[in-house]
Design an enzyme around this catalytic site. Structure first.
Site, PDB file in Angstrom:
ATOM      1  N   HIS A  80       1.597   6.924  -0.765  1.00 18.77           N
ATOM      2  CA  HIS A  80       0.723   6.089   0.066  1.00 18.77           C
ATOM      3  C   HIS A  80      -0.565   5.847  -0.709  1.00 18.77           C
ATOM      4  CE1 HIS A  80      -1.230   4.492   3.637  1.00 18.77           C
ATOM      5  NE2 HIS A  80      -0.046   4.529   4.235  1.00 18.77           N
ATOM      6  N   HIS A 131       0.791  -1.224   0.000  1.00 19.95           N
ATOM      7  CA  HIS A 131       0.000   0.000   0.000  1.00 19.95           C
ATOM      8  C   HIS A 131       0.831   1.285   0.000  1.00 19.95           C
ATOM      9  CE1 HIS A 131       1.177  -0.553   4.137  1.00 19.95           C
ATOM     10  NE2 HIS A 131       0.955   0.743   4.303  1.00 19.95           N
TER      11      HIS A 131
END
Length: 153
Positions: free
Chosen positions: A72, A57
């Site tokens: 992110h 992620h």
């Protein structure tokens, strides 16, 4: 100076619009955020450098000037335990701007109850070291992969 480009396509919204106080308060560092297009896509390297941190992620690329840029993919997506994310590089790899890093689907992130908004952060930077930050308050805020998000002095 380091020019940081968008790792994804979507709409620049600025860090203050990120639905997470750690990012919106710039506690991780200054930068901006992109609300991605709702389609399967591949996040790319925002700078030339070395992959120093890599998770399904999120990833950090450090350039030759020592500037670390965090991408992110979504908010609280660590809770998805990598499901829906495919790593295309390895930690320690040298990458070039625009190189494919992670395949993901913002729609699946939303369906899992998470925000697909992507903070792009200058780690260990001061707010005044960034210039020309694209935050979506001018024009449409629309960004393509590779468009400049900010310059880092």
């Amino acid at each position: 100076m380091t020019t940081v480009t968008s790792p994804i396509a979507g709409r620049a919204i600025g860090l203050s619009a990120v639905p997470d106080p750690v990012f919106s308060g710039a506690m991780v560092g200054p930068g901006t955020a992109v609300d991605p297009l709702r389609e399967p896509s591949v996040a790319v390297a925002p700078v030339d450098g070395v992959v120093v941190s890599l998770h399904p992620h999120a990833y950090v690329v450090v350039d030759s000037e020592g500037h670390g840029v965090l991408t992110h993919l979504g908010i609280d997506t660590v809770q998805l335990n990598g499901e829906g994310f495919e790593l295309l590089v390895n930690k320690g790899d040298s990458v070039v701007r625009g190189q494919e890093m992670v395949r993901w689907n913002p729609v699946a992130v939303e369906e899992a109850g998470k925000s697909p908004i992507c903070p792009i952060v200058a780690l260990e930077a001061t707010a005044d070291s960034l210039s020309n930050v694209v935050e979506g308050d001018t024009g449409t805020g629309s960004v393509n992969v590779g468009d400049t998000l900010f310059d880092w002095q």
